[in-house]
Each structure stands twice: as C-alpha cells, then as structure tokens.
Design a protein around this motif. Structure first.
Motif, mmCIF file in Angstrom:
data_model
loop_
_atom_site.group_PDB
_atom_site.id
_atom_site.type_symbol
_atom_site.label_atom_id
_atom_site.label_comp_id
_atom_site.label_asym_id
_atom_site.label_seq_id
_atom_site.Cartn_x
_atom_site.Cartn_y
_atom_site.Cartn_z
ATOM 1 N N PRO A 99 5.661 16.036 0.021
ATOM 2 C CA PRO A 99 4.231 15.697 0.070
ATOM 3 C C PRO A 99 3.655 15.169 -1.246
ATOM 4 N N ASP A 100 4.333 15.394 -2.366
ATOM 5 C CA ASP A 100 3.792 14.910 -3.633
ATOM 6 C C ASP A 100 4.102 13.443 -3.899
ATOM 7 N N THR A 101 4.943 12.875 -3.040
ATOM 8 C CA THR A 101 5.370 11.495 -3.272
ATOM 9 C C THR A 101 4.271 10.511 -2.867
ATOM 10 N N THR A 102 4.091 9.487 -3.686
ATOM 11 C CA THR A 102 3.153 8.415 -3.353
ATOM 12 C C THR A 102 3.930 7.349 -2.591
ATOM 13 N N VAL A 103 3.427 6.964 -1.408
ATOM 14 C CA VAL A 103 4.136 5.956 -0.615
ATOM 15 C C VAL A 103 3.285 4.688 -0.542
ATOM 16 N N ILE A 104 3.878 3.587 -0.911
ATOM 17 C CA ILE A 104 3.200 2.288 -0.822
ATOM 18 C C ILE A 104 3.973 1.439 0.197
ATOM 19 N N MET A 105 3.252 0.917 1.200
ATOM 20 C CA MET A 105 3.916 0.148 2.247
ATOM 21 C C MET A 105 3.983 -1.324 1.844
ATOM 22 N N MET A 106 5.009 -1.983 2.331
ATOM 23 C CA MET A 106 5.131 -3.420 2.093
ATOM 24 C C MET A 106 5.156 -4.088 3.450
ATOM 25 N N SER A 107 4.187 -4.987 3.660
ATOM 26 C CA SER A 107 4.122 -5.586 4.994
ATOM 27 C C SER A 107 4.302 -7.095 4.896
ATOM 28 N N ALA A 108 5.120 -7.605 5.805
ATOM 29 C CA ALA A 108 5.260 -9.058 5.889
ATOM 30 C C ALA A 108 4.126 -9.577 6.764
ATOM 31 N N TYR A 109 3.976 -10.882 6.773
ATOM 32 C CA TYR A 109 2.957 -11.492 7.608
ATOM 33 C C TYR A 109 3.089 -10.967 9.037
ATOM 34 N N GLY A 110 2.003 -10.562 9.655
ATOM 35 C CA GLY A 110 2.086 -10.104 11.037
ATOM 36 C C GLY A 110 2.224 -8.605 11.191
ATOM 37 N N SER A 111 2.434 -7.907 10.076
ATOM 38 C CA SER A 111 2.579 -6.452 10.226
ATOM 39 C C SER A 111 1.470 -5.694 9.472
ATOM 40 N N VAL A 112 0.369 -6.433 9.194
ATOM 41 C CA VAL A 112 -0.720 -5.819 8.449
ATOM 42 C C VAL A 112 -1.350 -4.656 9.232
ATOM 43 N N ASP A 113 -1.435 -4.806 10.563
ATOM 44 C CA ASP A 113 -1.990 -3.722 11.371
ATOM 45 C C ASP A 113 -1.209 -2.431 11.177
ATOM 46 N N GLN A 114 0.109 -2.612 11.155
ATOM 47 C CA GLN A 114 0.939 -1.422 10.977
ATOM 48 C C GLN A 114 0.748 -0.833 9.587
ATOM 49 N N ALA A 115 0.564 -1.723 8.614
ATOM 50 C CA ALA A 115 0.354 -1.241 7.244
ATOM 51 C C ALA A 115 -0.938 -0.431 7.181
ATOM 52 N N LEU A 116 -1.965 -0.905 7.866
ATOM 53 C CA LEU A 116 -3.228 -0.161 7.873
ATOM 54 C C LEU A 116 -3.059 1.189 8.572
ATOM 55 N N ALA A 117 -2.281 1.163 9.659
ATOM 56 C CA ALA A 117 -2.011 2.426 10.357
ATOM 57 C C ALA A 117 -1.302 3.387 9.413
ATOM 58 N N ALA A 118 -0.424 2.819 8.583
ATOM 59 C CA ALA A 118 0.313 3.662 7.635
ATOM 60 C C ALA A 118 -0.638 4.317 6.635
ATOM 61 N N ILE A 119 -1.646 3.554 6.219
ATOM 62 C CA ILE A 119 -2.601 4.131 5.268
ATOM 63 C C ILE A 119 -3.355 5.283 5.921
#
Ligand SMILES: Nc1ncnc2c1ncn2[C@@H]1O[C@H](COP(=O)(O)OP(=O)(O)OP(=O)(O)O)[C@@H](O)[C@H]1O
Ligand SMILES: [Mg+2]
Length: 481
Positions: A99-119
């Motif tokens: 739980p202490d780990t910071t996770v940053i997502m990398m999204s290619a074009y078209g996967s921004v929705d998923q990136a937002l869901a990840a946030i």
C-alpha cells in the motif's frame, strides 16, 4: 527484459542525496517499469537512469509481482493495457499488497478512460504515451512532493503522540523519561516503591501516577504525611484500633492500611516515621497483615505501599535514626525525582502544561509566555523546584496586563538571582557541611588552575595548600586542567 538499474548513493529519509555518479538521487528513487512494449521499457530505463533513478523493467504483471515481492519499490510505472493481467488488475494487487507504493499509469491513445478508472482505484496519476522525458520526470517530482508531505504528516503525528509524561507528570528530558520508565515498571508489578527528591519535585504526583497506571487504580489512593501527626495518633491512624484500646478509643477504627486495601497507601515523609513505628511497618510489609491496637487477631491487607522522602535515608540509616531493614525493604525500586535545575530543558513544556492547567482552573484564556519570560524562567535556579515554577506561572498570570507574560510579571528574585554553577551544586548538598565543602573546594581548585593556566605549583600557592594535597584533591574531585 531490460534491466536499467543504475548505481545510486545511499538514500536518506526526506532528503535527496548526491549519488556516486554526481547526479542527485531522488527521494523516490526505486522505480519499477511494467510494460509489454520493449521500446518503452528501454527508453524509460535509460532516460530515468540518467536522472538518478534506479530502474527495473519487466514485461508484464507476473514479473512485476515477483519483483515487488523481492525488492522494495517507491514507484511503479505501469502500462494500462497488457496481455494477461491488465494494468488495472495489477494496480489492485499492488495497492493491496504494497500500500505504500506510488503507482503511475501509462496509457496509450484510446486507453485514457481506463487510466482515469485507475486513478479512481488509487493510482497516483497517469501519463499518456507517447510521452516526453520531461513529462515523466515532472510526474515523478510531483509524487515526491506528495511523499514529502506524507512523511511530514507522519512526523507530526508521531510528535503529537509523543510521550511527554505519565499521569499528570510531564517532562521530555532524558532524566524525566528515565523516571517515567521506572514508574511504568513499578506500576506493572505490585511492588513497594521509594520516591526520593527535594521538595516540590513531584514525589506525590509520581506516587499518584503509579497508582493510576496500576491494576489497583480502581482502589483507593490513601495518603498520609508521617511528619504531620504526633506519634501516638500516627500509630492508630496507620494500624487502626479496637474500641477501648486507649482512653479516647470510643469505637473500633480501621487503620489506613485497611482503608487502602486493594489500592495504594502513600506514606509521605517516611523519614519522619518514629523508630517504633518503623518496626511495625516493616512487619506489615513482610507479612501482609495488620493488627489493630488492642486487637488480638490480625487482618490481611493487600495494599501497595509507596513511600516518599526529601531526606537522605541512607545517612539516617548510618546515624541509626532509620532502620536499615526497613530501608532496604522500601528501596527495592527507588525513584529519584530530579531537581528542576537538573532538567531545565523541560521548563518550556512545564510552562505550557501549567498555563493550560491554570487556564482550566480560572476558566479564562491565558496570556502567552513571551520569549524573554521563558529565558528568565530557564535561567533561574528553582530551589522550590516544579512547585515554585507552577506558583510563579500562577503569579504571572494574575499580574500580566496584556496578552503576553513578560519577565516583569515574575517575582523580583527571578530577575535578580542568577545563580552560578556553584550555587546549583550547593543547593543539592542540602545542609551537609561536608558536601558543601567539597563543592566549594572543587570550585576553588578549578578557578586557581584556570588563573594559573594549569600550573599546579602556582595554583597550590594560591590555594594555600601543598602541591601534593592539590594533586590528591584534583583526583578526588575529578578536576582536570
Ligand atoms: N513533572 C511534573 N509535571 C507536572 N507537574 C508537576 C511535576 N512535578 C511537580 N508538579 C507539580 O508541582 C507541585 C508539587 O508536586 P508534588 O506535591 O508532587 O511535589 P513533592 O515532591 O511531593 O513536594 P514536597 O516534598 O514538598 O511534598 C504539584 O502541584 C504538582 O502538580
Ligand atoms: Mg509531597
């Protein structure tokens, strides 16, 4: 798999450090890159490696979980879309297990929705591919700032929850912390305690703290001042009597030992206890039974005994005015309350404590204590110890005209009496001529040696003692120059 691990210098909590290669080692230096695209892994490992990060790169969720279990990572840079377990599922696993780990997502074009869901699911941020080096570094720096805040918060929380006392006793100094430690130990075990210390150092408060921390805290805390009651009354007060045991014994009376049954009996000024009663007390301590005056049977009592004294009991034992067997019985766990001049660093905290206490008693807001006032308080000798400090604050609160207490609000003596080191030592010598003489001799020897720049022959002349006597005394008093 590309492993772009770079050499980094040792990392310190909260600080950046210069790595061996000369680059600044970031606060969150250990990165794990998870991406099925080899070119992305390669690029990040090299770009970030040059920025001082230590980068490990893997091509999917399985490798990531294995790495996370084997090493500690500060930040995971994770692709959203991957064959097998995708980025979102991996995110869930990471946050669940690390739980202490910071996770940053990398999204290619078209996967921004998923990136937002990840946030929403707990990722710190996302970056869109293709990205520029600056963007990645910028997001990492932001994460570092958040980490610094987090650490600061944690530090503040620790500080607020820090241990500044037991019961109503406060103190942060090492001597007081040591006292608190003993108090907690004594409270834990049902043992007798002897509290020593000058007047006003908090002996009674220490006894109350032991009681309130102990298993007997729901029982009574019964205090008696052995010096304040004439001998013949003291005996029946402590042990009780049967009706008719003596002229004024018109009815049965339980003594304080019985009243304190299941609780604590605090015998204050134990040094004043007459020899005859010392024997009786010892017997109660040894047997756990009391017999009331004029009674034939004994009563079992189960009270914790805490004794206190400002007197030098070992000296009294040597003089024969205090029984040695009772002394050793009481002094199993001695607690020495230090004089205030030996823990001046606690003065600001004590001042705050008394401001609050007095404010509650008076039911009004308190003036603050200005820096000059604190300085005057810290420099004064406090022969009356914490009690005198408490009274001084009380006095100042009443005297203060504005919102700030100034040195002018204190009694005269605080401004005029600036005691020297000798006076501190002399105060601790009590009335003993022998101790006071040693303090003065040591001081004179130090002065003489200072004046003669360490020339012992000349110093001996100034002191009007022989060279041999000087050497002997220097050794004895630990004076070295
Ligand atoms: N460490 C402390 N923190 C907070 N208050 C203290 C502390 N030490 C002493 N006091 C306060 O100072 C006053 C004197 O304390 P206490 O009566 O316990 O001292 P004492 O050693 O029993 O003195 P005496 O020998 O004169 O009986 C009390 O009002 C007590 O609340
Ligand atoms: Mg007292």
């Amino acid at each position: 798999m590309v492993d772009g691990k770079q050499e980094g210098g040792a990392k310190d909590e909260g600080d950046r450090e210069v790595g061996r290669s000369g680059t600044i080692v970031p606060l969150l230096a250990n990165l794990l890159v998870v991406d099925d695209d080899e070119s992305v892994r390669y690029m990040l490992a090299h770009l970030l490696g040059r920025e001082g990060y230590s980068v490990t790169a893997v091509d999917g969720a399985d490798g990531a979980l294995a790495e996370l279990n084997a090493h500690r990572f500060d930040v995971v840079l994770c692709d959203v879309r991957m064959p097998g377990m995708d980025g979102l599922d991996l995110l869930g696993r990471i946050l669940g297990e690390h739980p202490d780990t910071t996770v940053i997502m990398m999204s290619a074009y078209g996967s921004v929705d998923q990136a937002l869901a990840a946030i929403k699911a707990g990722a710190y941020d996302y970056i869109s591919k293709p990205f520029k080096k600056d963007e990645v570094v910028f997001v990492l720096r932001k994460a570092e700032e958040r980490e610094l805040l987090r650490r600061e918060n944690r530090r503040l929380r620790d500080w607020l929850g820090r241990d500044v006392g037991v019961g109503e006793l406060v103190g942060e100094s090492p001597v007081m912390q040591a006292v608190f430690k003993t108090i907690r130990k004594v409270a834990e075990y049902k043992t007798t305690a002897l509290i020593t210390g000058e007047s006003g150092t908090g002996k009674e408060l220490a006894a109350r703290s032991i009681h309130s921390l102990s298993a007997e805290r729901n029982g009574a805390f019964v205090a008696i001042n052995c010096g304040a009651i004439p001998e013949h009354l003291l005996e029946s007060e402590l042990f009780g009597h049967r009706k008719g045991a003596f002229t004024h014994a018109v009815r049965d009376k339980n003594g304080l030992f019985v009243e304190a049954d299941g609780g604590t009996l605090f015998l204050d000024e134990i040094g004043e206890l007459p020899l005859g009663l010392q024997v009786k007390l010892l017997r109660v301590l040894q047997e756990g039974m009391v017999r009331r005056l004029g009674d034939t049977k004994t009563i079992k009592v189960d009270a914790r005994i805490i004794a206190a004294t400002a007197r030098d009991l070992p000296a009294m034992v040597r003089q024969g005015t205090f029984r040695d067997d009772l002394y050793y019985r009481l002094a199993v766990l001695p607690i020495e309350m230090p004089p205030l001049r030996k823990h001046r660093e606690d003065i600001p905290l004590l001042v705050e404590h008394f401001r609050e206490k007095i404010g509650k008693q008076m039911g009004r807001t308190m003036p603050t204590v200005g820096a000059a006032a604190i300085k005057a308080l810290v420099e004064y000798a406090w022969p009356g110890n914490v009690r005198e400090l408490e009274n001084t604050i009380h006095h100042a609160v009443v005297m203060a005209e504005g919102d700030v207490i100034t040195p002018a609000d204190f009694p005269e003596k605080l401004q005029t009496e600036k005691p020297s080191a000798v006076e501190y030592d002399l105060a601790s010598a009590g009335l003993s001529i022998k101790k006071a003489t040693r303090v003065i001799e040591a001081r004179l020897i130090r002065q003489a040696l200072e004046q003669t720049k360490g020339n012992r022959t000349q110093a001996a002349k100034l002191l009007e003692i022989s060279h041999r006597a000087l050497l002997y005394k220097m050794k004895e008093y630990g004076v070295d120059l």
